[in-house]
Write an enzyme that holds these catalytic residues in place. Structure first.
Site, PDB file in Angstrom:
ATOM      1  N   GLY A   1      -1.239 -20.230  26.093  1.00 19.51           N
ATOM      2  CA  GLY A   1      -1.094 -18.812  25.777  1.00 19.51           C
ATOM      3  C   GLY A   1       0.137 -18.170  26.385  1.00 19.51           C
ATOM      4  O   GLY A   1       0.804 -17.346  25.750  1.00 19.51           O
ATOM      5  N   ILE A   2       0.473 -18.507  27.642  1.00 20.63           N
ATOM      6  CA  ILE A   2       1.528 -17.776  28.347  1.00 20.63           C
ATOM      7  C   ILE A   2       2.908 -17.933  27.692  1.00 20.63           C
ATOM      8  O   ILE A   2       3.622 -16.942  27.511  1.00 20.63           O
ATOM      9  CB  ILE A   2       1.557 -18.178  29.847  1.00 20.63           C
ATOM     10  CG1 ILE A   2       0.259 -17.710  30.524  1.00 20.63           C
ATOM     11  CG2 ILE A   2       2.771 -17.592  30.552  1.00 20.63           C
ATOM     12  CD1 ILE A   2       0.082 -18.174  31.950  1.00 20.63           C
TER      13      ILE A   2
ATOM     14  N   GLU B   1      10.310 -29.260  23.103  1.00 19.09           N
ATOM     15  CA  GLU B   1       9.430 -30.297  22.553  1.00 19.09           C
ATOM     16  C   GLU B   1       8.687 -29.730  21.345  1.00 19.09           C
ATOM     17  O   GLU B   1       8.731 -30.271  20.253  1.00 19.09           O
ATOM     18  CB  GLU B   1       8.434 -30.710  23.633  1.00 19.09           C
ATOM     19  CG  GLU B   1       7.323 -31.599  23.136  1.00 19.09           C
ATOM     20  CD  GLU B   1       6.298 -31.834  24.222  1.00 19.09           C
ATOM     21  OE1 GLU B   1       6.706 -32.327  25.294  1.00 19.09           O
ATOM     22  OE2 GLU B   1       5.112 -31.521  24.025  1.00 19.09           O
TER      23      GLU B   1
HETATM   24  N1  COA Z   1     -10.208 -24.687  37.368  1.00 18.44           N
HETATM   25  C1  COA Z   1     -11.174 -24.694  36.432  1.00 18.44           C
HETATM   26  N2  COA Z   1     -10.985 -24.212  35.174  1.00 18.44           N
HETATM   27  C2  COA Z   1      -9.777 -23.696  34.886  1.00 18.44           C
HETATM   28  C3  COA Z   1      -8.741 -23.648  35.818  1.00 18.44           C
HETATM   29  C4  COA Z   1      -8.989 -24.167  37.104  1.00 18.44           C
HETATM   30  N3  COA Z   1      -8.046 -24.160  38.050  1.00 18.44           N
HETATM   31  N4  COA Z   1      -7.678 -23.078  35.228  1.00 18.44           N
HETATM   32  C5  COA Z   1      -8.013 -22.783  33.979  1.00 18.44           C
HETATM   33  N5  COA Z   1      -9.284 -23.154  33.761  1.00 18.44           N
HETATM   34  C6  COA Z   1     -10.026 -23.004  32.519  1.00 18.44           C
HETATM   35  C7  COA Z   1      -9.850 -21.619  31.924  1.00 18.44           C
HETATM   36  O1  COA Z   1     -10.811 -20.713  32.451  1.00 18.44           O
HETATM   37  C8  COA Z   1     -10.070 -21.892  30.443  1.00 18.44           C
HETATM   38  O2  COA Z   1     -11.466 -22.041  30.205  1.00 18.44           O
HETATM   39  P1  COA Z   1     -12.177 -21.357  28.933  1.00 18.44           P
HETATM   40  O3  COA Z   1     -11.597 -22.127  27.773  1.00 18.44           O
HETATM   41  O4  COA Z   1     -13.615 -21.600  29.183  1.00 18.44           O
HETATM   42  O5  COA Z   1     -11.747 -19.909  28.946  1.00 18.44           O
HETATM   43  C9  COA Z   1      -9.455 -23.282  30.261  1.00 18.44           C
HETATM   44  O6  COA Z   1      -9.431 -23.888  31.560  1.00 18.44           O
HETATM   45  C10 COA Z   1      -8.037 -23.247  29.702  1.00 18.44           C
HETATM   46  O7  COA Z   1      -7.226 -22.417  30.486  1.00 18.44           O
HETATM   47  P2  COA Z   1      -6.051 -21.567  29.821  1.00 18.44           P
HETATM   48  O8  COA Z   1      -5.320 -20.939  30.934  1.00 18.44           O
HETATM   49  O9  COA Z   1      -6.592 -20.672  28.754  1.00 18.44           O
HETATM   50  O10 COA Z   1      -5.223 -22.712  29.112  1.00 18.44           O
HETATM   51  P3  COA Z   1      -4.077 -22.659  28.041  1.00 18.44           P
HETATM   52  O11 COA Z   1      -4.619 -22.781  26.674  1.00 18.44           O
HETATM   53  O12 COA Z   1      -3.142 -21.534  28.304  1.00 18.44           O
HETATM   54  O13 COA Z   1      -3.329 -24.045  28.341  1.00 18.44           O
HETATM   55  C11 COA Z   1      -2.642 -25.784  29.863  1.00 18.44           C
HETATM   56  C12 COA Z   1      -2.857 -24.293  29.637  1.00 18.44           C
HETATM   57  C13 COA Z   1      -2.086 -25.960  31.238  1.00 18.44           C
HETATM   58  C14 COA Z   1      -3.955 -26.521  29.713  1.00 18.44           C
HETATM   59  C15 COA Z   1      -1.622 -26.290  28.795  1.00 18.44           C
HETATM   60  O14 COA Z   1      -0.424 -25.590  28.934  1.00 18.44           O
HETATM   61  C16 COA Z   1      -1.320 -27.765  28.975  1.00 18.44           C
HETATM   62  O15 COA Z   1      -2.064 -28.595  28.513  1.00 18.44           O
HETATM   63  N6  COA Z   1      -0.195 -28.110  29.647  1.00 18.44           N
HETATM   64  C17 COA Z   1       0.215 -29.487  29.865  1.00 18.44           C
HETATM   65  C18 COA Z   1       1.174 -29.976  28.823  1.00 18.44           C
HETATM   66  C19 COA Z   1       2.459 -29.208  28.794  1.00 18.44           C
HETATM   67  O16 COA Z   1       2.720 -28.314  29.565  1.00 18.44           O
HETATM   68  N7  COA Z   1       3.321 -29.577  27.875  1.00 18.44           N
HETATM   69  C20 COA Z   1       4.637 -28.936  27.801  1.00 18.44           C
HETATM   70  C21 COA Z   1       5.416 -29.212  26.632  1.00 18.44           C
HETATM   71  S1  COA Z   1       4.626 -28.621  25.101  1.00 18.44           S
END
Ligand code: COA
Length: 451
Positions: A220-221, A240
């Site tokens: 989302g961010i 990417e």
């Molecule tokens: N402990 C437990 N749960 C956590 C947590 C933590 N520290 N941080 C987040 N969560 C939970 C959130 O509450 C949310 O749960 P919900 O679905 O029940 O609301 C879920 O995890 C997802 O968190 P969110 O912040 O909404 O994730 P996002 O959709 O913004 O994605 C990543 C964030 C980090 C998962 C995603 O960016 C990712 O997979 N990154 C790795 C790959 C990457 O960066 N690639 C880069 C090139 S494309």
């Protein structure tokens, strides 16, 4: 078809005929995300009675296909996942079929050649043009290497898939069989931007000057970051994943890589004049933008995401998201404790590459807290900045490779800083309700000893 006859009729088969060519022990590689072959994958389970030990490698699969969702498929199919999605997490938890493959995305396909060289490649494409070329459309992340290595290449022709250029251009001679399968292209929703996103987006935007080259990650961010950049000019894209937010930047006149070949502003030294990515995933708006657009080059992931390539751009800004950061700067973006949540993807590739670039920076952005579901169904607020990573958490980005970390409370730079200083800086951007606890824990586990 008009023009030269590429003998498409002889190469065009049904899904059933394609499935009949798959045998026990095959190593199938599926094209990534919205480029996947949904006709074959949705019916793969039907051949379970006659095959065993078929490995299927995917990245970001879009469909809840029975071959990996149905626990009865164990032994017939194994699903090697380069990135987990909600259905893959379910499959992993409820069957022995899906397992995560640790990878840096630019190496995913190349490393597959070592573990299980593909015998079959399945993907999707546009109809052929008059010269006999199809476009494999929305991803070149690993597809070309896998097609080259596979004994059998099967592509589904989807008339609705966008015509893209770059390493996605494939001659029909490179393909063994085609299947006609026209359907809406898999799209993902874009989460609405909230206050925390806006704050984070604005903190990052402060560091992004006109003329920077951008990579924006998944989640989302990063989408909110593009909203905070709409007043910038002469930006370029080397990413990417190509996203809807990048279309907004282009439409707002922020991107100059389309026209800057002879201009004074460009900072791109490679494929200047193009917006570069390895794959695209988003809404129909994005797919309409990409369709027939020569300003976007979808290139091989082993080149796009190679940190050396990324570092050859000037003022490269990499923006990715994370789940948990410990007070020393270890970044976990792919697991919740030991439970695989998503994947490393290109996070380390792009964060490291950006820091190799002249004037480049890497940002890891996360909310300061998460509301997590408890076993009894209630929700609990936790700090995403933690004294130590949760037991079993995977380190996605090594602390030596971390540059900026950003929450809705600010942006701090960790690069080059000792642990005692990192602790101080990270606590300053933690949620105020957790700062005293973090300070106490940091002292207790000895992170402040050098003070
Ligand atoms: N402990 C437990 N749960 C956590 C947590 C933590 N520290 N941080 C987040 N969560 C939970 C959130 O509450 C949310 O749960 P919900 O679905 O029940 O609301 C879920 O995890 C997802 O968190 P969110 O912040 O909404 O994730 P996002 O959709 O913004 O994605 C990543 C964030 C980090 C998962 C995603 O960016 C990712 O997979 N990154 C790795 C790959 C990457 O960066 N690639 C880069 C090139 S494309």
């Amino acid at each position: 078809m008009t023009g030269i006859n590429f003998n498409m009729a002889a190469k065009t088969i049904s899904v059933e005929e394609a499935l009949s060519k798959i045998k026990s022990g095959d190593s199938i590689v599926s094209a990534l995300a919205a480029a996947e072959a949904s006709g074959i994958l949705s019916q793969l389970h039907t051949i379970a009675p006659k095959v065993k030990d078929v490995r299927v490698a995917t990245c970001l699969p879009m469909g809840n296909y029975p071959y990996y969702m149905d626990p009865a498929m164990e032994g017939h199919f194994y699903h090697d996942a380069w990135f987990f999605t909600p259905p893959v997490r379910k499959s992993h938890d409820e069957s022995g079929i899906s397992s995560y493959v640790p990878n840096h995305l630019h190496r995913a396909g190349l490393d597959r050649l070592i573990f299980a060289p593909p015998t079959v490649f399945v993907g999707s494409c546009t109809p052929p043009d008059k010269h006999g070329y199809v476009s494999i459309s929305l991803s070149a992340t690993y597809e070309r290497e896998m097609m080259n290595a596979a004994d059998l290449v099967i592509l589904e022709i989807n008339e609705k898939t966008p015509l893209t250029f770059g390493d996605t251009t494939v001659h029909v001679d490179e393909v063994d069989y085609f299947i006609n399968n026209t359907h809406d292209v898999h799209a993902i929703g874009i989460p609405p931007i909230n206050d925390r996103d806006l704050k984070i987006g604005n903190f990052i935007a402060d560091y992004i000057e006109d003329g920077c080259c951008l990579q924006l990650g998944i989640g989302g961010i990063p989408n909110a970051v593009t909203a905070a950049l709409l007043h910038k000019r002469n930006l370029s894209i080397h990413t990417e994943m190509f996203t809807d937010g990048m279309v907004d930047l282009y439409n707002a006149g922020c991107i100059s890589s389309q026209s800057s070949f002879y201009g004074k502003h460009f900072h791109r030294q490679q494929l200047t004049g193009k917006m570069v990515c390895a794959f695209a995933l988003g809404t129909q708006k994005l797919y309409d933008f990409l369709d027939g657009n020569p300003g976007v080059a979808i290139m091989r992931g082993c080149w796009v995401n190679n940190p050396y390539t990324i570092g050859n751009n000037k003022k490269m800004m990499s923006i990715n998201t994370s789940l948990e950061v410990d007070l020393t700067g270890q970044i976990c973006s792919e697991s919740i404790g030991p439970k695989q949540f998503s994947g490393t993807g290109g996070q380390a590739d792009t964060a490291i590459g950006a820091q190799m670039s002249e004037g480049g920076k890497s940002f890891i952005a996360l909310y300061s807290t998460a509301d997590i579901k408890q076993p009894d169904g209630t929700r609990k607020t936790i700090s995403k900045i933690t004294p130590s990573l949760t037991l079993g958490a995977a380190v996605t980005l090594h602390r030596s490779n971390v540059d900026y970390v950003v929450t809705e409370y600010g942006a701090v730079r960790l690069k080059g800083a000792p642990i005692s200083e990192r602790v101080k800086r990270l606590i300053s951007i933690a949620h105020p309700d957790f700062r005293a606890w973090l300070e106490e824990e940091a002292g207790r586990i000895g992170l402040l000893k050098s003070r």
